[in-house]
Design a protein around this motif. Structure first.
Motif, PDB file in Angstrom:
ATOM      1  N   THR A   1     -26.638 -48.045 -19.001  1.00  0.00           N
ATOM      2  CA  THR A   1     -25.315 -48.218 -19.611  1.00  0.00           C
ATOM      3  C   THR A   1     -25.452 -48.709 -21.036  1.00  0.00           C
ATOM      4  O   THR A   1     -24.758 -48.235 -21.941  1.00  0.00           O
ATOM      5  CB  THR A   1     -24.463 -49.196 -18.777  1.00  0.00           C
ATOM      6  OG1 THR A   1     -24.295 -48.663 -17.468  1.00  0.00           O
ATOM      7  CG2 THR A   1     -23.113 -49.453 -19.414  1.00  0.00           C
TER       8      THR A   1
ATOM      9  N   TYR B   1     -28.040 -48.252 -23.027  1.00  0.00           N
ATOM     10  CA  TYR B   1     -28.527 -47.115 -23.816  1.00  0.00           C
ATOM     11  C   TYR B   1     -27.387 -46.139 -24.116  1.00  0.00           C
ATOM     12  O   TYR B   1     -27.285 -45.602 -25.225  1.00  0.00           O
ATOM     13  CB  TYR B   1     -29.669 -46.396 -23.099  1.00  0.00           C
ATOM     14  CG  TYR B   1     -30.996 -47.099 -23.208  1.00  0.00           C
ATOM     15  CD1 TYR B   1     -31.595 -47.335 -24.443  1.00  0.00           C
ATOM     16  CD2 TYR B   1     -31.673 -47.515 -22.066  1.00  0.00           C
ATOM     17  CE1 TYR B   1     -32.816 -47.976 -24.543  1.00  0.00           C
ATOM     18  CE2 TYR B   1     -32.899 -48.157 -22.155  1.00  0.00           C
ATOM     19  CZ  TYR B   1     -33.462 -48.380 -23.396  1.00  0.00           C
ATOM     20  OH  TYR B   1     -34.679 -49.015 -23.488  1.00  0.00           O
ATOM     21  N   ASP B   2     -26.509 -45.907 -23.143  1.00  0.00           N
ATOM     22  CA  ASP B   2     -25.367 -45.024 -23.350  1.00  0.00           C
ATOM     23  C   ASP B   2     -24.438 -45.592 -24.428  1.00  0.00           C
ATOM     24  O   ASP B   2     -23.989 -44.872 -25.317  1.00  0.00           O
ATOM     25  CB  ASP B   2     -24.612 -44.820 -22.034  1.00  0.00           C
ATOM     26  CG  ASP B   2     -23.405 -43.924 -22.197  1.00  0.00           C
ATOM     27  OD1 ASP B   2     -23.574 -42.760 -22.630  1.00  0.00           O
ATOM     28  OD2 ASP B   2     -22.281 -44.374 -21.891  1.00  0.00           O
ATOM     29  N   TRP B   3     -24.133 -46.893 -24.341  1.00  0.00           N
ATOM     30  CA  TRP B   3     -23.295 -47.522 -25.360  1.00  0.00           C
ATOM     31  C   TRP B   3     -23.907 -47.341 -26.740  1.00  0.00           C
ATOM     32  O   TRP B   3     -23.211 -47.044 -27.701  1.00  0.00           O
ATOM     33  CB  TRP B   3     -23.132 -49.007 -25.074  1.00  0.00           C
ATOM     34  CG  TRP B   3     -22.275 -49.356 -23.896  1.00  0.00           C
ATOM     35  CD1 TRP B   3     -21.366 -48.577 -23.252  1.00  0.00           C
ATOM     36  CD2 TRP B   3     -22.254 -50.613 -23.223  1.00  0.00           C
ATOM     37  NE1 TRP B   3     -20.784 -49.265 -22.222  1.00  0.00           N
ATOM     38  CE2 TRP B   3     -21.305 -50.515 -22.176  1.00  0.00           C
ATOM     39  CE3 TRP B   3     -22.946 -51.805 -23.400  1.00  0.00           C
ATOM     40  CZ2 TRP B   3     -21.038 -51.573 -21.324  1.00  0.00           C
ATOM     41  CZ3 TRP B   3     -22.673 -52.863 -22.540  1.00  0.00           C
ATOM     42  CH2 TRP B   3     -21.721 -52.745 -21.519  1.00  0.00           C
ATOM     43  N   ARG B   4     -25.221 -47.541 -26.839  1.00  0.00           N
ATOM     44  CA  ARG B   4     -25.893 -47.405 -28.136  1.00  0.00           C
ATOM     45  C   ARG B   4     -25.786 -45.981 -28.659  1.00  0.00           C
ATOM     46  O   ARG B   4     -25.547 -45.774 -29.844  1.00  0.00           O
ATOM     47  CB  ARG B   4     -27.357 -47.830 -28.032  1.00  0.00           C
ATOM     48  CG  ARG B   4     -27.525 -49.339 -27.908  1.00  0.00           C
ATOM     49  CD  ARG B   4     -28.956 -49.758 -27.975  1.00  0.00           C
ATOM     50  NE  ARG B   4     -29.708 -49.177 -29.069  1.00  0.00           N
ATOM     51  CZ  ARG B   4     -29.644 -49.567 -30.340  1.00  0.00           C
ATOM     52  NH1 ARG B   4     -28.846 -50.546 -30.687  1.00  0.00           N
ATOM     53  NH2 ARG B   4     -30.382 -48.987 -31.258  1.00  0.00           N
ATOM     54  N   SER B   5     -25.934 -44.992 -27.779  1.00  0.00           N
ATOM     55  CA  SER B   5     -25.869 -43.600 -28.236  1.00  0.00           C
ATOM     56  C   SER B   5     -24.461 -43.248 -28.720  1.00  0.00           C
ATOM     57  O   SER B   5     -24.303 -42.395 -29.584  1.00  0.00           O
ATOM     58  CB  SER B   5     -26.311 -42.646 -27.127  1.00  0.00           C
ATOM     59  OG  SER B   5     -25.356 -42.599 -26.095  1.00  0.00           O
ATOM     60  N   ARG B   6     -23.450 -43.933 -28.170  1.00  0.00           N
ATOM     61  CA  ARG B   6     -22.064 -43.707 -28.588  1.00  0.00           C
ATOM     62  C   ARG B   6     -21.625 -44.664 -29.695  1.00  0.00           C
ATOM     63  O   ARG B   6     -20.504 -44.558 -30.198  1.00  0.00           O
ATOM     64  CB  ARG B   6     -21.126 -43.833 -27.388  1.00  0.00           C
ATOM     65  CG  ARG B   6     -21.356 -42.721 -26.361  1.00  0.00           C
ATOM     66  CD  ARG B   6     -20.339 -42.717 -25.237  1.00  0.00           C
ATOM     67  NE  ARG B   6     -20.435 -43.897 -24.393  1.00  0.00           N
ATOM     68  CZ  ARG B   6     -19.409 -44.675 -24.057  1.00  0.00           C
ATOM     69  NH1 ARG B   6     -18.209 -44.406 -24.478  1.00  0.00           N
ATOM     70  NH2 ARG B   6     -19.595 -45.730 -23.276  1.00  0.00           N
ATOM     71  N   GLY B   7     -22.495 -45.596 -30.078  1.00  0.00           N
ATOM     72  CA  GLY B   7     -22.176 -46.535 -31.157  1.00  0.00           C
ATOM     73  C   GLY B   7     -21.167 -47.602 -30.787  1.00  0.00           C
ATOM     74  O   GLY B   7     -20.480 -48.123 -31.658  1.00  0.00           O
ATOM     75  N   VAL B   8     -21.092 -47.949 -29.498  1.00  0.00           N
ATOM     76  CA  VAL B   8     -20.105 -48.940 -29.072  1.00  0.00           C
ATOM     77  C   VAL B   8     -20.716 -50.227 -28.520  1.00  0.00           C
ATOM     78  O   VAL B   8     -19.986 -51.161 -28.208  1.00  0.00           O
ATOM     79  CB  VAL B   8     -19.122 -48.347 -28.025  1.00  0.00           C
ATOM     80  CG1 VAL B   8     -18.336 -47.205 -28.613  1.00  0.00           C
ATOM     81  CG2 VAL B   8     -19.846 -47.916 -26.765  1.00  0.00           C
TER      82      VAL B   8
END
Length: 81
Positions: free
Chosen positions: A33, A35-42
């Motif tokens: 999660t 890593y996902d936030w980081r990829s979306r910039g959030v």
């Protein structure tokens, strides 16, 4: 045999750092999660040391505060014109 030189203590001016596993445990979310936030910039800001991510506790605290929902009173007020 000589004893190794002890490592210097971190400067008190440096913020404590969390690794991604510690952050996921603290927030109660999966590492994926974050890593996902980081990829979306959030997600919270991070430092990269080679392949390792480190998160300053101060940055995490600021990010957490930014995630807070508005107060219930603010939600029930009509929009200003």
């Amino acid at each position: 045999m000589t004893n190794p030189t002890p490592l210097p203590l971190p400067s008190p001016d440096l913020p404590p750092l969390l690794d991604i596993r510690e952050l996921s445990e603290y927030l109660g979310v999966a590492v994926s999660t974050i890593y996902d936030w980081r990829s979306r910039g959030v997600g919270p800001r991070a430092y990269r040391f080679g392949k390792h991510l480190k998160f300053a506790v101060t940055d995490v605290t600021e990010w957490i505060e930014a995630q807070r929902d508005p107060s219930p009173a603010a939600l029930s007020r009509p929009p200003r014109r």
